[in-house]
Design a protein around this motif. Structure first.
Motif, PDB file in Angstrom:
ATOM      1  N   ALA A  68      -8.944   0.339   0.550  1.00 32.62           N
ATOM      2  CA  ALA A  68      -8.144  -0.350   0.618  1.00 32.62           C
ATOM      3  C   ALA A  68      -7.383  -2.013   1.391  1.00 32.62           C
ATOM      4  CB  ALA A  68      -6.305   0.510   0.661  1.00 32.62           C
ATOM      5  N   VAL A 118      -4.995   6.778   1.687  1.00 32.34           N
ATOM      6  CA  VAL A 118      -4.273   5.509   1.904  1.00 32.34           C
ATOM      7  C   VAL A 118      -3.804   5.734   2.696  1.00 32.34           C
ATOM      8  CG1 VAL A 118      -3.544   3.159   0.815  1.00 32.34           C
ATOM      9  CG2 VAL A 118      -4.760   4.555  -0.772  1.00 32.34           C
ATOM     10  N   ASN A 119      -2.385   6.123   2.420  1.00 36.80           N
ATOM     11  CA  ASN A 119      -1.154   5.915   3.847  1.00 36.80           C
ATOM     12  C   ASN A 119      -1.327   7.251   4.891  1.00 36.80           C
ATOM     13  OD1 ASN A 119       0.180   3.966   2.596  1.00 36.80           O
ATOM     14  ND2 ASN A 119       0.328   4.991   0.564  1.00 36.80           N
ATOM     15  N   VAL A 138      -6.394  -0.823  -3.822  1.00 35.12           N
ATOM     16  CA  VAL A 138      -6.438  -0.049  -4.136  1.00 35.12           C
ATOM     17  C   VAL A 138      -7.853   0.143  -4.293  1.00 35.12           C
ATOM     18  CG1 VAL A 138      -6.398   2.699  -3.440  1.00 35.12           C
ATOM     19  CG2 VAL A 138      -4.423   0.677  -2.448  1.00 35.12           C
ATOM     20  N   ASP A 174      -2.772   8.569  -2.083  1.00 35.92           N
ATOM     21  CA  ASP A 174      -2.295   8.053  -1.459  1.00 35.92           C
ATOM     22  C   ASP A 174      -2.391   8.973  -0.118  1.00 35.92           C
ATOM     23  OD1 ASP A 174       1.192   6.681  -1.367  1.00 35.92           O
ATOM     24  OD2 ASP A 174       1.102   9.262  -0.866  1.00 35.92           O
ATOM     25  N   LEU A 218       0.717  -1.435   0.110  1.00 38.65           N
ATOM     26  CA  LEU A 218       0.380  -0.081  -0.116  1.00 38.65           C
ATOM     27  C   LEU A 218       1.287   1.472   0.553  1.00 38.65           C
ATOM     28  CD1 LEU A 218      -2.829  -0.542   2.218  1.00 38.65           C
ATOM     29  CD2 LEU A 218      -2.440  -0.951  -0.228  1.00 38.65           C
ATOM     30  N   LYS A 219       2.487   1.340   0.524  1.00 35.41           N
ATOM     31  CA  LYS A 219       3.253   2.322   0.643  1.00 35.41           C
ATOM     32  C   LYS A 219       3.743   2.577  -1.181  1.00 35.41           C
ATOM     33  CE  LYS A 219       4.355   2.857   5.266  1.00 35.41           C
ATOM     34  NZ  LYS A 219       3.634   3.977   6.040  1.00 35.41           N
ATOM     35  N   SER A 247      -4.201  -3.818  -7.722  1.00 32.21           N
ATOM     36  CA  SER A 247      -4.036  -5.068  -7.039  1.00 32.21           C
ATOM     37  C   SER A 247      -2.694  -5.817  -7.185  1.00 32.21           C
ATOM     38  CB  SER A 247      -5.411  -6.126  -7.356  1.00 32.21           C
ATOM     39  OG  SER A 247      -5.076  -6.954  -6.488  1.00 32.21           O
ATOM     40  N   ALA A 277      -4.898  -4.294   2.743  1.00 31.11           N
ATOM     41  CA  ALA A 277      -2.773  -4.943   2.467  1.00 31.11           C
ATOM     42  C   ALA A 277      -3.170  -6.868   2.779  1.00 31.11           C
ATOM     43  CB  ALA A 277      -2.161  -4.128   3.164  1.00 31.11           C
ATOM     44  N   GLY A 332      -1.233  -5.597  -1.772  1.00 32.44           N
ATOM     45  CA  GLY A 332      -2.383  -4.980  -1.198  1.00 32.44           C
ATOM     46  C   GLY A 332      -3.301  -4.725  -2.245  1.00 32.44           C
TER      47      GLY A 332
END
Length: 314
Positions: free
Chosen positions: A189, A310-311, A199, A307, A160-161, A215, A191, A197
């Motif tokens: 998302a 997600v992060n 998204v 992003d 995911l990063k 994916s 993982a 992972g």
């Protein structure tokens, strides 16, 4: 044309495109002398660890940047300041502020700046862009873009990063070029571990919706696949492709209208080779730049927003 190619990892994809042409002199730059020599040797190119010469040697016409994302903008700005044309891998910047700085610098320079928006050279994507621009099937109402891959690159994380910035960016560019910037973004998302992972992004526009799915939760026999479905008021375009790691790549495009279904014939094309062809054609004065930083800013902004969801803030 003499080219300073920075980076010996993904830089090898660019090196292969230059080598296939035979009309470019390339020097590959890397931090490790042995690795640089090994990578360059595959293509018959010279190698160097003296990065400064990429900018100070007047014989270099183009600096091609295939380095980690945080280095894209600083190196591109340095190239422009040195009076070099510059091509940077995507995304062009790690932040929107950096992206805007590169757009401004490119606009003020008499040198060309390019961003490797390779997906714009995929024939099926070009058909979609043309259909939107020309209204071939009416107005675009729904667009779904998807990509799914196995862990095909040893040592590379597809967790995911990295997925939003390094894997989804080109698909989000396809969406922003077709529909502009969304008024609403929703992201989900999941993982499996730090290196795999998925998204899923849902985007709302005035009179249209879009989805982008990425994916890395696939086994090795799956390879890498992707495609899109574009529903217009008067028809549908459906694209599907595989990257062909078995030596048998596939690409199909089908148009559905009230008259029935028909296969759309697509030319055989390598998007990376086509991107390099375009860059060199622009530098020879034979084409207008289709991948300038200004045209990639919307996709960068959307990718950064995804992003962040997600992060979180980086």
């Amino acid at each position: 044309m003499k080219i300073a190619l920075l980076g010996t990892g993904f830089g090898q994809a660019h090196a292969a495109a230059y080598a296939a042409r035979g009309d470019a002199e390339v020097v590959m730059f890397g931090r490790d002398a042995d690795k640089a020599a090994k990578a360059a040797g595959q293509f018959g190119f010279a190698a160097s660890t003296d990065l400064d010469t990429a900018f100070t040697d007047p014989s270099f016409d183009l600096v091609d940047i295939c380095l980690p994302i945080p280095l894209h903008t600083p190196m591109a700005l340095r190239a422009l300041e040195a009076g070099k044309h510059v091509l940077t891998e995507l995304p062009m910047a790690a932040t929107l502020e950096e992206g805007r700085k590169l757009v401004a610098a490119a606009g003020a320079s008499d040198r060309h700046a390019f961003v490797d928006m390779f997906e714009r050279f995929i024939p099926a994507n070009q058909v979609l862009a043309d259909a939107v621009r020309e209204g071939t099937y009416g107005r675009l109402r729904e667009l779904t873009v998807w990509s799914a891959t196995a862990p095909l690159w040893p040592g590379a994380s597809l967790g995911l990063k990295t997925l939003p910035m390094e894997a989804m960016h080109s698909d989000l560019d396809l969406i922003t070029r077709a529909l502009g910037m969304p008024r609403e973004i929703n992201v989900a998302a999941v993982a499996r571990d730090a290196d795999a992972g998925a998204v899923e992004v849902t985007l709302a526009f005035d009179g249209a919706i879009a989805r982008s799915s990425m994916s890395s939760l696939r086994p090795m026999p799956w390879g890498a696949r992707g495609g899109y479905t574009a529903a217009f008021t008067d028809g549908v375009l459906e694209s599907a492709s595989t990257m062909g790691y078995d030596g048998k790549p596939t690409s199909t495009l089908t148009a559905y209208t009230s008259d029935g279904a028909r296969d759309v014939e697509l030319p055989v094309a390598d998007q990376y080779a086509a991107m390099i062809d375009h860059v060199l054609a622009v530098l020879r004065g034979e084409a207008e730049n289709r991948i300038a930083p200004a045209g990639a800013l919307d996709a960068l902004e959307l990718t950064l927003r995804v992003d962040q969801q997600v992060n979180g803030a980086r």
